[in-house]
Design a protein around this motif. Sequence first.
Motif, PDB file in Angstrom:
ATOM      1  N   ALA A 158      36.305  37.028  36.417  1.00  0.00           N
ATOM      2  CA  ALA A 158      37.095  37.884  37.078  1.00  0.00           C
ATOM      3  C   ALA A 158      36.564  39.397  36.826  1.00  0.00           C
ATOM      4  CB  ALA A 158      38.046  38.261  34.967  1.00  0.00           C
ATOM      5  N   ALA A 159      35.094  39.671  36.243  1.00  0.00           N
ATOM      6  CA  ALA A 159      34.435  40.419  36.938  1.00  0.00           C
ATOM      7  C   ALA A 159      34.395  40.389  38.877  1.00  0.00           C
ATOM      8  CB  ALA A 159      33.418  40.649  36.329  1.00  0.00           C
ATOM      9  N   ALA A 160      33.365  39.108  38.629  1.00  0.00           N
ATOM     10  CA  ALA A 160      33.187  38.806  40.151  1.00  0.00           C
ATOM     11  C   ALA A 160      35.043  38.952  41.301  1.00  0.00           C
ATOM     12  CB  ALA A 160      33.034  37.649  40.025  1.00  0.00           C
ATOM     13  N   MET A 161      35.944  38.981  40.930  1.00  0.00           N
ATOM     14  CA  MET A 161      36.649  38.854  41.293  1.00  0.00           C
ATOM     15  C   MET A 161      37.059  40.676  41.694  1.00  0.00           C
ATOM     16  SD  MET A 161      37.760  35.992  42.837  1.00  0.00           S
ATOM     17  CE  MET A 161      37.131  34.937  42.306  1.00  0.00           C
ATOM     18  N   ALA A 162      36.790  40.549  41.006  1.00  0.00           N
ATOM     19  CA  ALA A 162      37.722  42.547  40.794  1.00  0.00           C
ATOM     20  C   ALA A 162      36.383  43.219  41.791  1.00  0.00           C
ATOM     21  CB  ALA A 162      36.957  42.877  39.487  1.00  0.00           C
ATOM     22  N   LEU A 163      35.588  42.588  42.337  1.00  0.00           N
ATOM     23  CA  LEU A 163      34.123  43.219  43.334  1.00  0.00           C
ATOM     24  C   LEU A 163      34.927  42.662  44.923  1.00  0.00           C
ATOM     25  CD1 LEU A 163      31.132  42.931  40.853  1.00  0.00           C
ATOM     26  CD2 LEU A 163      32.103  45.415  41.725  1.00  0.00           C
ATOM     27  N   THR A 190      27.906  38.419  46.295  1.00  0.00           N
ATOM     28  CA  THR A 190      27.540  38.064  44.791  1.00  0.00           C
ATOM     29  C   THR A 190      26.035  38.855  45.105  1.00  0.00           C
ATOM     30  OG1 THR A 190      25.551  36.565  47.272  1.00  0.00           O
ATOM     31  CG2 THR A 190      27.392  35.652  45.613  1.00  0.00           C
ATOM     32  N   GLY A 191      25.586  39.868  45.553  1.00  0.00           N
ATOM     33  CA  GLY A 191      25.212  40.559  45.541  1.00  0.00           C
ATOM     34  C   GLY A 191      25.164  41.371  44.705  1.00  0.00           C
ATOM     35  N   ALA A 192      26.573  41.911  44.964  1.00  0.00           N
ATOM     36  CA  ALA A 192      27.008  43.040  44.348  1.00  0.00           C
ATOM     37  C   ALA A 192      27.291  42.470  42.742  1.00  0.00           C
ATOM     38  CB  ALA A 192      28.441  43.543  44.463  1.00  0.00           C
ATOM     39  N   VAL A 193      27.523  41.415  42.472  1.00  0.00           N
ATOM     40  CA  VAL A 193      28.212  40.429  41.787  1.00  0.00           C
ATOM     41  C   VAL A 193      26.641  40.230  40.459  1.00  0.00           C
ATOM     42  CG1 VAL A 193      28.808  38.250  40.576  1.00  0.00           C
ATOM     43  CG2 VAL A 193      30.002  39.261  42.107  1.00  0.00           C
ATOM     44  N   LYS A 194      25.719  39.692  41.117  1.00  0.00           N
ATOM     45  CA  LYS A 194      24.616  39.271  41.019  1.00  0.00           C
ATOM     46  C   LYS A 194      24.024  41.250  39.663  1.00  0.00           C
ATOM     47  CE  LYS A 194      19.704  38.182  41.693  1.00  0.00           C
ATOM     48  NZ  LYS A 194      18.898  37.976  42.507  1.00  0.00           N
ATOM     49  N   ALA A 195      23.944  42.318  40.154  1.00  0.00           N
ATOM     50  CA  ALA A 195      23.798  43.976  39.735  1.00  0.00           C
ATOM     51  C   ALA A 195      24.507  43.490  38.377  1.00  0.00           C
ATOM     52  CB  ALA A 195      23.778  44.535  41.248  1.00  0.00           C
ATOM     53  N   ALA A 196      26.398  43.140  38.355  1.00  0.00           N
ATOM     54  CA  ALA A 196      26.528  44.200  37.625  1.00  0.00           C
ATOM     55  C   ALA A 196      26.842  42.755  36.264  1.00  0.00           C
ATOM     56  CB  ALA A 196      28.262  43.860  38.342  1.00  0.00           C
ATOM     57  N   THR A 197      26.620  41.614  36.916  1.00  0.00           N
ATOM     58  CA  THR A 197      26.128  40.920  35.361  1.00  0.00           C
ATOM     59  C   THR A 197      25.414  40.555  35.075  1.00  0.00           C
ATOM     60  OG1 THR A 197      26.480  38.859  37.590  1.00  0.00           O
ATOM     61  CG2 THR A 197      28.401  39.223  36.459  1.00  0.00           C
ATOM     62  N   GLY A 198      24.472  40.565  36.285  1.00  0.00           N
ATOM     63  CA  GLY A 198      22.422  40.070  35.646  1.00  0.00           C
ATOM     64  C   GLY A 198      22.925  38.627  36.317  1.00  0.00           C
ATOM     65  N   GLN A 217      42.284  31.757  53.308  1.00  0.00           N
ATOM     66  CA  GLN A 217      42.999  33.082  54.113  1.00  0.00           C
ATOM     67  C   GLN A 217      44.303  33.425  52.554  1.00  0.00           C
ATOM     68  OE1 GLN A 217      45.252  31.402  56.719  1.00  0.00           O
ATOM     69  NE2 GLN A 217      43.666  31.284  58.395  1.00  0.00           N
ATOM     70  N   VAL A 218      43.777  32.647  51.580  1.00  0.00           N
ATOM     71  CA  VAL A 218      44.391  32.568  50.171  1.00  0.00           C
ATOM     72  C   VAL A 218      42.357  32.502  49.371  1.00  0.00           C
ATOM     73  CG1 VAL A 218      45.920  32.922  48.459  1.00  0.00           C
ATOM     74  CG2 VAL A 218      46.693  31.794  50.958  1.00  0.00           C
ATOM     75  N   ILE A 219      42.590  32.765  48.225  1.00  0.00           N
ATOM     76  CA  ILE A 219      42.123  33.112  47.009  1.00  0.00           C
ATOM     77  C   ILE A 219      43.171  32.757  45.961  1.00  0.00           C
ATOM     78  CG2 ILE A 219      39.456  33.791  45.925  1.00  0.00           C
ATOM     79  CD1 ILE A 219      39.157  34.928  49.289  1.00  0.00           C
ATOM     80  N   LYS A 220      43.415  31.771  44.940  1.00  0.00           N
ATOM     81  CA  LYS A 220      43.960  32.645  44.142  1.00  0.00           C
ATOM     82  C   LYS A 220      43.339  32.399  42.707  1.00  0.00           C
ATOM     83  CE  LYS A 220      46.938  28.427  44.827  1.00  0.00           C
ATOM     84  NZ  LYS A 220      47.291  27.119  45.465  1.00  0.00           N
ATOM     85  N   ALA A 221      41.652  32.789  42.952  1.00  0.00           N
ATOM     86  CA  ALA A 221      41.272  32.806  41.786  1.00  0.00           C
ATOM     87  C   ALA A 221      41.150  34.253  41.691  1.00  0.00           C
ATOM     88  CB  ALA A 221      39.803  32.668  41.760  1.00  0.00           C
ATOM     89  N   LYS A 222      41.400  34.953  42.862  1.00  0.00           N
ATOM     90  CA  LYS A 222      41.827  36.633  42.434  1.00  0.00           C
ATOM     91  C   LYS A 222      43.096  36.846  42.130  1.00  0.00           C
ATOM     92  CE  LYS A 222      40.102  40.234  45.502  1.00  0.00           C
ATOM     93  NZ  LYS A 222      40.061  40.727  46.434  1.00  0.00           N
ATOM     94  N   GLY A 223      43.789  36.390  42.058  1.00  0.00           N
ATOM     95  CA  GLY A 223      45.192  36.190  41.466  1.00  0.00           C
ATOM     96  C   GLY A 223      46.053  37.363  41.732  1.00  0.00           C
TER      97      GLY A 223
END
Length: 440
Positions: A375-380, A395-403, A434-440
């Motif tokens: 959920a955190a990753a998809m928000a980014l 993924t750089g941003a996700v890494k920074a945000a989640t460790g 073209q569609v990323i379902k995990a993004k909701g």
Amino acid sequence: MTVTRFAPSPTGYLHVGNLRTALFNFMIARKSGGKFILRLDDTDQERSKQEYVDGIQRDLEWLGIEWDVVERQSTRLDRYEAAAQKLREIERFYECFETPVDLDLKRKKQLNMGKPPVYDRAALELSPAERDALRAERAGHWRFLLNQTRINWTDQILGDISIDAASVSDPVLIRGDGQFLYTLASVVDDTEMGVTHVVRGSDHVTNTATQIQIMESLGFDAPTFAHHSLLTGPQGEALSKRLGTLALRDLREQGVEPLALLSHMARLGSSENVELMHSMQDLIDGFDLTSFGAAPTKFDVADLFPITGRYLAAQEYAAVSDSIAALGVPADKGEAFWETIHGNITTRHDLADWWALCRDGAEPVIADEDREFIAAAMALLPDAPHTDATWGEWTGAVKAATGRKGKGLFQPLRRALTGQDAGPVMAKLLPLLQVIKAKG
Ligand code: GLU
């Protein structure tokens, strides 16, 4: 000039067993700048069908096995009649009247007495009156009178062969209904068509012995013979019953690629390793008839798929662009799509699955312990359009945000985006989604 021929009977579709014969003859001719004849052994009018003639040609064309000329035995009956007449004149041909039941009884009797089931030549003992009486009852068939000597030849695969003609029945060359049988027709054709090398399965070894004598009796020179081993299943079991399920047209439908199939068949049963060849010329250059052994050759249809995958992985976009366009992939995405997925397919059929994933998105696979992380990753994740750089930045941003890092970072993201544990490089795949379902 080297002249070879592939001589299927158009009474069925080609299968992997026939393919070996076709391929060997084709390669021998091409390697020596000779001629390759496609000869349709269609003297059996009941069983030969145009549908099979078309099927055989289509299969060979699909494989790139091009013939120089097509011959049909059904157009050459006068030639066989002339040869039959000559055999009668030199008294090497005799008429017999046994029915199949009579012959079967004779065979059983011989076997019971521990004798080889060789035709006893009873017809030679008939008086003219007996013969006339039988002729009035039923049509006779004609046998070639073998000289009961040893028949020898040096086979290009099997080595020196010596067969005692006394252990072989005089071959029937004309059936009761007047049909010329292959044994005679083939001798006449091979000679008149200038065939220099007859390469066929080892089920023909006894035929070869009798054909050598027929050729000699007609004053013809025998060609060079080579008999390749027959294919068995992966455990060494007879393949004959299953060959129907190993038709070339079925393999084509299953997505086996021609050069992958040819590469496999051109080496299977030889002392050389199977090697994926990228052109017919490479295959021809690398072919060596003498590297093949006499032992039965194990064939496993499953082996054709990994080599097809390797063949496809090595293809440039141009080689597959038609298949990709046919799926509805937009022209400006086709090449990127291919570059992304080409290492992750086994056959062209798999293209459709990858394109469906790009077009429609995949059902995300998310482990319970990864829910928050995803959920955190998809928000980014930035909005589309994505580029080749997006994955790295994201993924750089996700890494920074989640460790998270390494596998713990990348694997859940791959599963969430593709529903799979493995697949193409994500940096390349992401821009195609073209569609990323995990993004909701
Ligand atoms: N029509 C024969 C067959 O299919 C041909 C054999 C040969 O090559 O002479 O078995």
